[in-house]
Every structure is written in C-alpha cells, then in structure tokens.
Design a protein around this motif. Structure first.
Motif, PDB file in Angstrom:
ATOM      1  N   ASN A 112     -12.944   0.279  -4.757  1.00 55.25           N
ATOM      2  CA  ASN A 112     -12.721   1.737  -4.799  1.00 55.25           C
ATOM      3  C   ASN A 112     -13.988   2.550  -5.020  1.00 55.25           C
ATOM      4  O   ASN A 112     -13.916   3.778  -5.068  1.00 55.25           O
ATOM      5  CB  ASN A 112     -11.679   2.126  -5.858  1.00 55.25           C
TER       6      ASN A 112
ATOM      7  N   ASN B 171      -4.406  12.952  -7.622  1.00 55.11           N
ATOM      8  CA  ASN B 171      -3.279  12.882  -6.686  1.00 55.11           C
ATOM      9  C   ASN B 171      -1.999  12.549  -7.436  1.00 55.11           C
ATOM     10  O   ASN B 171      -2.004  11.796  -8.417  1.00 55.11           O
ATOM     11  CB  ASN B 171      -3.517  11.797  -5.632  1.00 55.11           C
TER      12      ASN B 171
ATOM     13  N   MET C 297       0.847  -1.209   0.000  1.00 57.15           N
ATOM     14  CA  MET C 297       0.000   0.000   0.000  1.00 57.15           C
ATOM     15  C   MET C 297       0.869   1.241   0.000  1.00 57.15           C
ATOM     16  O   MET C 297       1.850   1.349   0.749  1.00 57.15           O
ATOM     17  CB  MET C 297      -0.894  -0.016   1.242  1.00 57.15           C
ATOM     18  N   LYS C 298       0.491   2.209  -0.793  1.00 59.38           N
ATOM     19  CA  LYS C 298       1.241   3.447  -0.868  1.00 59.38           C
ATOM     20  C   LYS C 298       1.196   4.188   0.452  1.00 59.38           C
ATOM     21  O   LYS C 298       0.170   4.273   1.096  1.00 59.38           O
ATOM     22  CB  LYS C 298       0.675   4.333  -1.974  1.00 59.38           C
TER      23      LYS C 298
ATOM     24  N   ASN D  41      -1.157   5.748   6.220  1.00 57.01           N
ATOM     25  CA  ASN D  41      -1.391   5.269   4.863  1.00 57.01           C
ATOM     26  C   ASN D  41      -2.652   5.870   4.277  1.00 57.01           C
ATOM     27  O   ASN D  41      -3.386   6.595   4.932  1.00 57.01           O
ATOM     28  CB  ASN D  41      -1.446   3.730   4.854  1.00 57.01           C
ATOM     29  N   HIS D  42      -2.896   5.546   3.024  1.00 51.00           N
ATOM     30  CA  HIS D  42      -3.963   6.187   2.267  1.00 51.00           C
ATOM     31  C   HIS D  42      -5.345   5.633   2.567  1.00 51.00           C
ATOM     32  O   HIS D  42      -6.299   5.973   1.883  1.00 51.00           O
ATOM     33  CB  HIS D  42      -3.671   6.056   0.765  1.00 51.00           C
ATOM     34  N   THR D  43      -5.475   4.761   3.595  1.00 49.04           N
ATOM     35  CA  THR D  43      -6.803   4.305   3.954  1.00 49.04           C
ATOM     36  C   THR D  43      -7.610   5.421   4.603  1.00 49.04           C
ATOM     37  O   THR D  43      -8.815   5.325   4.724  1.00 49.04           O
ATOM     38  CB  THR D  43      -6.727   3.108   4.917  1.00 49.04           C
TER      39      THR D  43
ATOM     40  N   SER E 209     -10.037  10.802  -8.102  1.00 51.99           N
ATOM     41  CA  SER E 209     -11.310  10.574  -7.421  1.00 51.99           C
ATOM     42  C   SER E 209     -12.420  11.336  -8.118  1.00 51.99           C
ATOM     43  O   SER E 209     -12.212  12.415  -8.676  1.00 51.99           O
ATOM     44  CB  SER E 209     -11.222  11.003  -5.954  1.00 51.99           C
TER      45      SER E 209
ATOM     46  N   HIS F 281     -12.978   6.215  -5.948  1.00 53.76           N
ATOM     47  CA  HIS F 281     -11.728   6.755  -5.416  1.00 53.76           C
ATOM     48  C   HIS F 281     -10.578   5.754  -5.548  1.00 53.76           C
ATOM     49  O   HIS F 281     -10.156   5.155  -4.565  1.00 53.76           O
ATOM     50  CB  HIS F 281     -11.881   7.130  -3.933  1.00 53.76           C
ATOM     51  N   PRO F 282     -10.054   5.535  -6.748  1.00 56.89           N
ATOM     52  CA  PRO F 282      -8.823   4.757  -6.847  1.00 56.89           C
ATOM     53  C   PRO F 282      -7.643   5.572  -6.322  1.00 56.89           C
ATOM     54  O   PRO F 282      -7.815   6.689  -5.828  1.00 56.89           O
ATOM     55  CB  PRO F 282      -8.702   4.482  -8.341  1.00 56.89           C
ATOM     56  N   GLU F 283      -6.438   5.041  -6.456  1.00 59.17           N
ATOM     57  CA  GLU F 283      -5.294   5.637  -5.779  1.00 59.17           C
ATOM     58  C   GLU F 283      -4.945   7.025  -6.287  1.00 59.17           C
ATOM     59  O   GLU F 283      -4.614   7.908  -5.505  1.00 59.17           O
ATOM     60  CB  GLU F 283      -4.072   4.713  -5.918  1.00 59.17           C
ATOM     61  N   ASN F 284      -5.021   7.264  -7.582  1.00 62.16           N
ATOM     62  CA  ASN F 284      -4.469   8.498  -8.136  1.00 62.16           C
ATOM     63  C   ASN F 284      -5.509   9.547  -8.530  1.00 62.16           C
ATOM     64  O   ASN F 284      -5.137  10.650  -8.911  1.00 62.16           O
ATOM     65  CB  ASN F 284      -3.599   8.177  -9.353  1.00 62.16           C
TER      66      ASN F 284
END
Length: 711
Positions: free
Chosen positions: A631, A710, A1-2, A35-37, A675, A670-673
């Motif tokens: 996501n 992001n 996880m990032k 973390n990004h959670t 939203s 809302h994926p990682e990069n």
C-alpha cells in the motif's frame, strides 16, 4: 477485494461474436462495477461516440482521463488533470471575464475551451473545480458531426463526465494543504434513499494565494446529483452544480499586435517573474450554476431512448484588467473595466440508440435531435487607462485599490448589449460490421443557425444551414487486439457578418459569409497489449481549414473568403497497467501548422493559437501490492513543451517563449480506508511561460500534503 458500483452510461455490452449483441439492459446503461485498484483505462465507450463502441473499434482518436489520476497526482485544479491528455496544453489561464473567461487550451493546432459537461453545453467564466469529475474525455479532431460547431474547435473538444449516484452507502473526505497557503477540503457522499432513489453529494472548499506578490483564488463548490430507477425500463438522472468564487487575477500581459516588437528576449519578463502587477483589492466574482436531467428508457431489447435537458448560467462581476505593450521597449499600459455580464445556455437533446443486425451485419446506430440556445448579457463598463507598468524598473503608476479603480472608471459608460444564438440540429451515426474484423462508420449532421456568432458581433445571421459529414473505417487483423483505422471528419464555425462598401466607400451593405470549414483525414493504429492491460494509439492527421475571411485585394473596404490554414502531425498515446500495481499514462505529439492564404500578416507563418510544435506528457504511479511495504505508493511524471511563438506576424515580428520541462513526484500510503500523500510539483523550480500573443509566468515549485478517508 472490495468493490464499488460507479455509474457510467453504457448502452449494453459488446459481444465478441460477430453478428451477435447482448440485449440492452437498463442496469448496464447506468452503472458498471469496478474495483478499488483504480486502473487507468482509455475506453469510455458511450460518452465519446454516443454508441456502445470500444476504443479499439472507434475510428476516432481520444484520450480518457479517469478520476483515479486526480488522487494519484494530488490534483487541485483542472489544468493539472487535463495535461495528462496527449497533445494539449494551456494557452491562457482563466481571465474570469464575461463570455469566454475560462481557460484556453490548444490541441492539433487550434484553440479550445471546455464547454461540454455530460455531452451538453455548460459555460464557465472562471476555473473549473475537479471535485465532481468522474472522467475527462479529450476527443481529437473537428467533431462537428456529433457536437456541432459552436462548442468545439477544429482540433477537438473536452467533455467532462460527472460523478453519478450508485446503489450503496459510501463516500470520501479529503483535505489538502500546501504551498501558497493552499487549503482544500472535498467531500463525496453517496447514499440510497428508498425505492430505487439514490443521492450523491460532492463538494469542495478551496483557498489559495498566487506564487506572485499578490493574487488569490477562493471558491465554494457543491454538486448534488440524483438517480431514480423507476422500473427495469426507465431511469432518471439529475446532476446539478453550484460554484461561487472570488479571484484576484494577475492581468494578461499583451504584446503589441499593431506595432513592431520592441522586445527581443525574455530577460525583461524574467526580472519580474514573481510580480503580479495587481492587488488583492481588484477582484472578480464568477458564480456559476449548471443543471442537467436525463431520462433513459428501454424501448426494446435493441433500442434505447435517451432524453437530456440542460441549463447553465455563468456570471462575471468585478474588475477586469490587462496590460498592453506601449511599444517603447519597457512600458505597458493598464486598461481596466468594471465587469457585469452573464452567459446563459439551454439545451435539449433526444437520442435513439440501437444495436441490431440486418442480415448478418451488426449495426450500432444513434439518431439524434439537438437544440441549443445561448445568450450573453453584457453590462460591462467602457475601458479606461489606469496607469503604466515598467518591466525594467518594476514600477507601477496605478493606485491599485478599488477606490482608485472606481475613480478611473467614474465617467465610463455602460452600454448594454445582448447576443443570442439558436441552433437546431439533426444527426445520425451508424457503425456497420461488414465482416467480423471490418467495420465502417457513416455519420452526418445538419445545423440550422440564427443569431450572432460571437458576443462581439454587431450583425445577426437570420438563418444558415450547414452539413457536417464523418466517415470512418476500422480493420482488426487481430480481433480486439489490433486495429487499423482511417477517418474523414468535418467541423465548422459560423462567421460574423461584416459591413462592406465599394472602393469609394459608397453603397454600404451587410455581407453574410459561409461558415469556416475544417476537413480532417487521419490514419492510425490502436492496440491492446500485455493481456489487454496496456492500450496504445498512434495516428497521423491532416487538417485543412478553408473559407477564412481575407482582405479583398481589389477593394480595401471589402472582405472575401478563401483563406486557408493547414495543421498536420502525429500523436502516440499509451495508457494502462502493464504490471500489478503500476499505472502509466503518457503521450507524444508533433504538430506543424501554417496559414497558407488569408490575412497577409499571418501568411506563411505558424498561427499563434497553435502552441508549441512538440508536447510530451508522462506519469507513472506504482502501488506496492504485497509484502511489508504493501500500500505504499510512489509516482513520477513530467511534461515537456518545445518553444512557442506566442506572437508571430509579418511586419510586427516574432516573440518566442522558450521550451521547458517540468517534473513532478508523489509518495504516499494508500490502504483501503484512508490515504496520505505528499506531492511536489515543478521539482526543479523551473521558470516557464504560456501565452497567446501574451506572456504569462507559470507556477513555481509547490509542495502539497493530502489526507483522505474512505467509508
């Protein structure tokens, strides 16, 4: 996880072993890796107590609102964010007037404003922009011991923690568009520069119209911040904020405070719910500036020095107007003035923070010195009447243009006035672990005040010293899982001197009053549930304010002290992520307030600043962690307030604002990069009001679309 490094001020880390503590490391003081959670948590350690103290170890109640909630709720204003705290609701929207034009809230029966940024004084006469918020701490009770009496209320305080630089390249760009011509762009960029130097820039541009027939808000906000790690022992932090805004506010609608009420229902206000009684030509500007610098120096493994210097400026220029009940059952008279004022604040604070053992007992101690200078420079014009408004016929006799206002103010004089205060303080707070499960907090502050307590004061206080103690006890029957706590806390406010005479109006003199005092005792419990993923706080409090000024029954030309107000109630707060992907924040509060003695107009009645007796807030946000719908995000929440006696005076009457429930919902991806979020506020298009001897319609249904990227 990032993972991302986000800065918060943490003084060391707690050891789970009694009598042991980790060394204070400078990297732990300035940042922590999460973390990004984006899990919701109610543990903001140092920012609340100025000590390395977990929530479950703290005998004081507080609610922390993390920045993750802003994104989950597509928040575009400060009121939306702070409503996630238990037992707080807005009384007044921002008036943009000088000195105290920011929003007024109520908690535990007392009004308050947000006047603290990173624990230092910061005044704002307009609405606060949430773009630079890392965390909001709503700290309950009369917290005079750590923060003094001039910046907080007896019900508690609001402290904003700003975003700070971290050691990687990263950032975020967001755009929100929605109802009422909402357009909002925000930027958050962080970058290492070189040799321990890190820079972060947050900025926002916001335009929005009112839900009523006129009114708008337009602002530009920019907040550069800097971190410099000079050595393993020494770190510097600099935070600055610049905001320029222009707004056309709907005038406050004041019910008469001096004549019997001529209204007995909400019908007359419901008829003009979407009427603003203003125009977009009558605007106010509130440029603000805030600069803070901080030096953190590791003196030893056990001691750290924290030095802070802060300065802020907030101006109010333009037209300020309000509507005053003419007491004829229909009309309100408009009063208008040309505003031109500035509020300045300069603060210096020095803290020495220790984490050490004496014998087998652990001590966490802060010893501090504090200096605060505030100045209000007022060059507002005199007030003039400017037409009348009929609520029944929706008729307005005012020429609502800048030319019309200037004509009404043509002969209005400007009488310059300046109010300045100086407060010098010393304080300490120590938490002593008597046993592994038992800890006691002892705190004390001494304030020396000189100057004018408010901008409306006509006389100065030459010198007044005030002591403010605080005592707390925490017992953990299950270590780090369950704690039982009790506290005694004290707060105070300086009172304006008054001119008095004898009963024959002879022998005039200036009478200096002792500060008002608030004493609170509170008991409750805190628990970490479901493998520490959910925290719960429940408490009962009792606050009594004494030394209130009251009329002298033996001399109508004299005032004496002795009035009292009590406020008691209970609160329950829940926050956390009980299952993967789910975040919850919720609260329930019930408050009973009454003036026991003092001004006969209020005796036996609930104070108007106390707000609704019952408040409920709830928000749940679920992000699907796995599978083909991974996501996707959905959120739902609501706020509920019982009826509120916005005017409540003997001989005048009681005007009650009805209870309300407002629901909101959000869906998104809302994926990682990046939203995408779609948010609907006030789903039921509910008509509801706020007020404090006023009646103010609140926003109807709105729809917002948020796009984020992001990097």
């Amino acid at each position: 996880m990032k993972k991302t490094v986000l800065p918060v001020i943490l003084l060391g880390s707690l050891s789970g072993v009694y009598g042991q503590s980790d060394s204070l490391k400078i990297e732990n003081i300035t940042e922590v890796i999460i973390n990004h959670t984006k899990k919701y948590k109610n543990d903001n350690a140092f920012a609340v107590s100025k000590l390395n103290l977990k929530d479950i170890e703290n005998p004081q109640v507080y609610n922390s609102i993390p920045k993750a909630i802003l994104k989950d709720q597509v928040s575009t204003n400060f009121n939306n964010v702070i409503s996630n705290a238990t037992g707080i609701t807005r009384l007044w929207e921002s008036t943009s007037r000088g000195g105290d034009g920011a929003e007024y809230y109520t908690m535990r029966g007392f009004s308050t404003q947000s006047r603290l940024v990173n624990g230092m004084a910061s005044f704002n006469n307009g609405g606060l922009d949430p773009a630079n918020i890392e965390n909001i701490d709503v700290i309950k009770g009369p917290s005079g011991t750590l923060y003094g009496g001039s910046l907080v209320s007896y019900g508690g305080l609001v402290n904003i923690q700003t975003k700070k630089p971290y050691d990687k390249l990263g950032g975020e760009i967001n755009y929100i568009l929605g109802s009422n011509a909402l357009n909002r762009v925000t930027l958050d960029v962080n970058t290492p520069v070189k040799n321990g130097l890190f820079l972060r820039l947050n900025s926002a541009y916001h335009t929005e119209n009112s839900f009523q027939d006129a009114g708008f808000y337009k602002s530009f906000f920019i907040a550069p911040s800097l971190k410099f790690v000079a050595s393993e022992r020494l770190t510097f932090l600099v935070n600055s904020e610049f905001k320029s805004n222009e707004t056309a506010n709907a005038p406050m609608i004041f019910l008469s405070r001096y004549a019997p009420l001529s209204f007995n229902s909400m019908d007359v206000f419901d008829a003009g719910y979407e009427k603003s009684y203003t125009s977009n030509n009558l605007t106010t500007q509130n440029p603000t500036f805030n600069l803070q610098s901080q030096m953190i120096y590791k003196l030893s493994d056990k001691w750290t020095s924290q030095t802070q210097v802060a300065g802020s400026s907030s101006k109010a220029t333009g037209y300020y107007q309000y509507l005053w009940d003419s007491s004829n059952g229909d009309e309100f008279t408009r009063f208008i003035s040309k505003a031109n004022s500035e509020t300045l604040a300069t603060g210096i604070q020095q803290n020495f923070i220790g984490d050490f053992t004496l014998g087998n007992m652990r001590n966490r101690l802060v010893v501090g010195l504090d200096y605060l200078n505030t100045k209000v420079i007022n060059n507002d014009s005199e007030w003039r009447t400017f037409g009348t408004v009929s609520l029944k016929n929706q008729a307005d006799t005012s020429p609502l243009t800048s030319q019309g206002a200037d004509a009404a103010l043509l002969d209005a004089k400007v009488i310059p006035a300046t109010a300045e205060t100086n407060i010098k303080s010393a304080y300490f707070s120590n938490v002593l672990n008597i046993l592994p499960q038992l800890a006691a907090m002892v705190s004390l502050r001494i304030d020396q005040f000189s100057g004018k307590p408010t901008q409306w004061s006509t006389e100065e206080i030459e010198s007044q010293a005030t002591f403010s103690p605080k005592i707390g006890l925490v017992y953990q029957p299950i270590l780090n899982k369950l704690s039982l706590f009790a506290n005694y806390m004290n707060g105070f406010q300086y009172l304006t001197p008054q001119k008095v005479t004898d009963a024959s109006s002879n022998n005039p003199s200036i009478k200096i009053f002792d500060p008002e005092r608030a004493n609170q005792w509170e008991v409750g419990a805190k628990a970490n549930l479901i493998d520490n993923t959910l925290s719960l706080t429940a408490s009962y409090y009792d606050i009594k304010v004494s030394n209130k000024i009251m009329a002298d029954p033996a001399n109508i030309n004299n005032s004496i002290q002795g009035g009292e107000v009590f406020s008691k109630g209970f609160e329950i707060s829940v926050v956390g992520n009980p299952v993967e992907g789910l975040n919850v924040i919720a609260g329930f509060s019930k408050n009973k307030s009454e003036q026991i003695s003092g001004d006969e107009a209020y005796n036996g009645l609930r104070p108007e600043e106390a707000g609704p007796e019952m408040l409920i807030n709830f928000w749940a946000n679920y992000k699907i962690p796995n599978g083909i719908l991974r996501n996707f995000v959905a959120g739902f929440g609501f706020s509920h307030a019982s009826e509120h006696k916005t005017l409540n005076r003997t001989g005048i009457g009681t005007f009650t604002l009805p209870e309300y429930t407002v629901a909101n919902a959000m869906i998104g991806y809302h994926p990682e990069n990046y939203s995408i979020s779609l948010k609907m506020d006030n789903i039921g298009n509910t008509r509801y009001y706020s007020g404090w001897s006023t009646v103010t319609p609140q926003r109807l249904r709105t729809l917002s679309l948020a796009l984020g990227f992001n990097f």
